[in-house]
Design a protein around this motif. Structure first.
Motif, PDB file in Angstrom:
ATOM      1  N   ALA A   1       0.687  -9.940   5.450  1.00 38.34           N
ATOM      2  CA  ALA A   1      -0.237  -8.816   5.260  1.00 38.34           C
ATOM      3  C   ALA A   1      -0.037  -7.767   6.350  1.00 38.34           C
ATOM      4  CB  ALA A   1      -1.679  -9.317   5.258  1.00 38.34           C
ATOM      5  N   ASP A   2       0.017  -6.518   5.913  1.00 34.66           N
ATOM      6  CA  ASP A   2       0.138  -5.344   6.792  1.00 34.66           C
ATOM      7  C   ASP A   2       1.518  -5.204   7.434  1.00 34.66           C
ATOM      8  OD1 ASP A   2      -2.462  -4.470   6.291  1.00 34.66           O
ATOM      9  OD2 ASP A   2      -3.283  -5.753   7.871  1.00 34.66           O
ATOM     10  N   ARG A   3       2.459  -6.053   7.078  1.00 36.01           N
ATOM     11  CA  ARG A   3       3.816  -5.888   7.586  1.00 36.01           C
ATOM     12  C   ARG A   3       4.621  -4.999   6.643  1.00 36.01           C
ATOM     13  NH1 ARG A   3       5.251  -9.507  11.683  1.00 36.01           N
ATOM     14  NH2 ARG A   3       3.717 -11.169  12.024  1.00 36.01           N
ATOM     15  N   ALA A   4       5.614  -4.303   7.180  1.00 35.96           N
ATOM     16  CA  ALA A   4       6.467  -3.459   6.364  1.00 35.96           C
ATOM     17  C   ALA A   4       7.240  -4.318   5.368  1.00 35.96           C
ATOM     18  CB  ALA A   4       7.438  -2.671   7.233  1.00 35.96           C
ATOM     19  N   LEU A   5       7.436  -3.801   4.152  1.00 32.83           N
ATOM     20  CA  LEU A   5       8.149  -4.547   3.121  1.00 32.83           C
ATOM     21  C   LEU A   5       9.542  -4.942   3.596  1.00 32.83           C
ATOM     22  CD1 LEU A   5       8.268  -5.565   0.177  1.00 32.83           C
ATOM     23  CD2 LEU A   5       9.146  -3.313  -0.455  1.00 32.83           C
ATOM     24  N   GLU A   6      10.231  -4.030   4.303  1.00 37.20           N
ATOM     25  CA  GLU A   6      11.585  -4.321   4.777  1.00 37.20           C
ATOM     26  C   GLU A   6      11.589  -5.514   5.732  1.00 37.20           C
ATOM     27  OE1 GLU A   6      10.158  -1.430   4.720  1.00 37.20           O
ATOM     28  OE2 GLU A   6      11.358  -0.243   3.303  1.00 37.20           O
ATOM     29  N   GLU A   7      10.509  -5.663   6.512  1.00 36.64           N
ATOM     30  CA  GLU A   7      10.445  -6.793   7.432  1.00 36.64           C
ATOM     31  C   GLU A   7      10.283  -8.099   6.671  1.00 36.64           C
ATOM     32  OE1 GLU A   7       7.699  -8.466  11.163  1.00 36.64           O
ATOM     33  OE2 GLU A   7       7.269  -6.508  10.242  1.00 36.64           O
TER      34      GLU A   7
ATOM     35  N   ASP B   1       0.839  -1.188   0.000  1.00 37.33           N
ATOM     36  CA  ASP B   1       0.000   0.000   0.000  1.00 37.33           C
ATOM     37  C   ASP B   1       0.877   1.242   0.000  1.00 37.33           C
ATOM     38  OD1 ASP B   1       0.987   0.277   2.582  1.00 37.33           O
ATOM     39  OD2 ASP B   1      -0.871  -0.338   3.553  1.00 37.33           O
ATOM     40  N   GLU B   2       0.248   2.420   0.131  1.00 35.56           N
ATOM     41  CA  GLU B   2       1.014   3.668   0.054  1.00 35.56           C
ATOM     42  C   GLU B   2       1.995   3.818   1.204  1.00 35.56           C
ATOM     43  OE1 GLU B   2      -2.946   4.621   2.082  1.00 35.56           O
ATOM     44  OE2 GLU B   2      -2.164   3.345   0.471  1.00 35.56           O
ATOM     45  N   ALA B   3       1.791   3.102   2.297  1.00 34.54           N
ATOM     46  CA  ALA B   3       2.704   3.179   3.436  1.00 34.54           C
ATOM     47  C   ALA B   3       3.824   2.150   3.353  1.00 34.54           C
ATOM     48  CB  ALA B   3       1.929   2.993   4.735  1.00 34.54           C
ATOM     49  N   GLY B   4       3.858   1.377   2.276  1.00 31.56           N
ATOM     50  CA  GLY B   4       4.904   0.374   2.128  1.00 31.56           C
ATOM     51  C   GLY B   4       4.628  -0.913   2.863  1.00 31.56           C
TER      52      GLY B   4
END
Length: 507
Positions: A205-211, A181-184
């Motif tokens: 789902a809903d986790r940061a891409l970097e994680e 999403d827009e928040a990454g």
């Protein structure tokens, strides 16, 4: 008296599609249109008969009538109508709204009712009907409500089928695909991404891409090492694209990740000792060339799914996204065809051939191909460079690809273009061919110059990469020349003919 007409939409999945025409449903075998089949649910027998009369008068087929919600559900399952006209107040325990919640999974529902109070309208809206028509109504209003419902139902079904097909395509990609999403934060992983990262979609789902990746991605598409959920380190190459809304705002992103071997593969050098790295670069160019339209497909599919979400439904925008997906799908097909042609190509069969005649034949073939713009043609041949050494069939393919690429670079707004061919001898007793493609602004096309390091910028795209490889296999070079705001020029060199005299052809 004035009649209030409010249209809502019910979104069933598998009713027959509507063809053009006031009361026609398109047959799957392409035959003449059949009348739309309507189920009438009305507990007032007199009103029910009047509705049936109006429907038959305008060309619809009435497949049955029901007086209760329970009977309506039973008849809908038995007759599979194209649309249900549903009264809200019915006999029995199940009213029209409850029946619509059940029937709505298989066909669109339009409510016909005398009730317009807030509570009834709210309950009806919760069942997502295809229309809400207040009694009394006339024949024109009834027909208009039905036609709008059928046409919108057809459009939504087309979009849903396309979205389902493309969702299956994303799931079958061998490359890993991740959407955020827009928040990454991750919103989607395909099976390849789950295998690469060790995360299943529900957990990511809903986790940061970097994680999820165990590392941040470099801004470029160079090799990057990610760390899976199980601690496994993997070298990948990635490309990404932003997902934007209709106002240009960023709503998310889509990434494609390709796993790389631990070490770069060794590409055997060719006999001339200088082509191994070039072939490796060509393979990378091919992979990147396919990734670009695939990324566009992914981005448009994500937009399409977003436009079909409850509360944000916009069939027109979703349909545009599907059209862009089809266009990019054709691009992928063309690219794969080019790769197949390149992979099957034999080494050039070098022989003297008439270059001027080959160019004229290429123009003749291109004139008969469909084009999105009007094209005019120019030629200027130097008789000293009429003959060359090469594989005539392969050079004809290069000419075709360079023209098509040049015309494609004119942009979607171009309505007309010019393709100009030039030939001349070069300093090494070979020949040079120049091709300029332009709209209103002609590039600086003369004199044709031999390539030098500053005149050989990288030429992108699979087609251009294949052309460059083909020309280099002939012992020549391919380079780009000066361009304009709406024009490009490209040149290639070939060895000169082995025979000094080709008889009357030099006359």
């Amino acid at each position: 008296m004035p009649t209030l007409l409010s249209l809502f939409v019910l979104a069933p999945d598998d009713a027959a599609p509507l063809a053009g025409g006031a009361a026609g449903m398109k047959r799957s075998d392409g035959g003449p249109t059949a009348p739309a089949r309507i189920l009438v649910v009305e507990d007032n027998r007199i009103v029910a008969r009047d509705i049936q009369r109006q429907l038959r008068h305008v060309g619809y087929e009435v497949v049955g009538t029901a007086v209760s919600g329970e009977e309506a559900v039973r008849l809908a399952l038995a007759t599979r109508p194209d649309l249900v006209l549903m009264d809200i107040s019915l006999e029995g325990a199940m009213d029209g709204i409850d029946a619509a919640r059940v029937i709505g999974a298989s066909c669109p529902v339009v409510f016909l009712t005398a009730y317009a109070d807030d509570e009834t309208v709210y309950r009806a809206g919760q069942s997502a009907p295809f229309g809400y028509l207040l009694k009394p109504f006339d024949e024109i209003q009834l027909r208009t409500s039905i036609e709008i419902a059928l046409r919108r139902h057809e459009a939504e079904n087309r979009v849903r089928r396309a979205a389902s097909q493309h969702a299956a395509t994303l799931a079958s990609l061998s490359d890993a695909l991740i959407a955020t999403d827009e928040a990454g934060r991750v919103t989607f992983l395909n099976p390849a991404a789950e295998a690469l990262t060790g995360w299943v979609r529900a957990d990511a789902a809903d986790r940061a891409l970097e994680e999820v990746l165990g590392a941040g991605l470099a801004p470029s598409d160079g090799p990057t090492t990610i760390v899976g959920r199980d601690g496994r380190r993997t070298r990948i190459r990635h490309c990404s694209a932003l997902v934007r809304d209709e106002d240009g705002g960023i709503t998310g992103s889509v990434l494609i990740l390709r796993e790389l071997p631990d070490e770069d593969p060794v590409v055997p050098a060719l006999s001339d000792g200088g082509r191994g790295r070039a072939n490796q670069d060509l393979l990378v160019t091919m992979a990147d060339g396919i990734s670009q339209p695939l990324m566009a497909i992914v981005t448009n599919a994500a937009s399409c799914l977003r436009w079909l979400q409850a509360g944000n439904m916009n069939v027109e925008e979703a349909f545009r996204a599907v059209e862009r997906i089809v266009t990019d799908g054709h691009r992928v097909g063309d690219l794969v065809s080019n790769i197949r042609t390149f992979a099957q190509a034999a080494p050039p069969n070098l022989a003297d051939f008439d270059l001027q005649e080959t160019i004229l034949e290429a123009i003749a073939r291109l004139r008969h191909e469909p084009a999105r713009i009007a094209v005019s043609w120019e030629t200027a041949f130097d008789l000293r460079s009429r003959w060359a050494l090469g594989d005539r069939g392969q050079i004809a393919g290069v000419l075709h690809e360079l023209v098509v690429t040049g015309l494609g670079a004119l942009g979607p707004s171009a309505r007309a273009g010019t393709v100009a061919f030039r030939t001349c001898p070069d300093a090494s007793e070979g020949v040079v061919v120049g091709i300029a493609t332009f709209g209103a602004s002609r590039p600086d096309f003369e004199p044709i110059r031999p390539p030098s390091p500053i005149d050989c910028p990288g030429l992108g795209g699979i087609g251009m990469a294949i052309c460059r490889s083909t020309i280099e296999a002939h012992g020549g070079r391919l380079w780009s020349g000066p361009g304009t705001a709406d024009g490009t020029s490209v040149y290639f060199s070939l060895p000169g003919a082995t025979a000094r005299d080709h008889g009357e052809t030099h006359a």
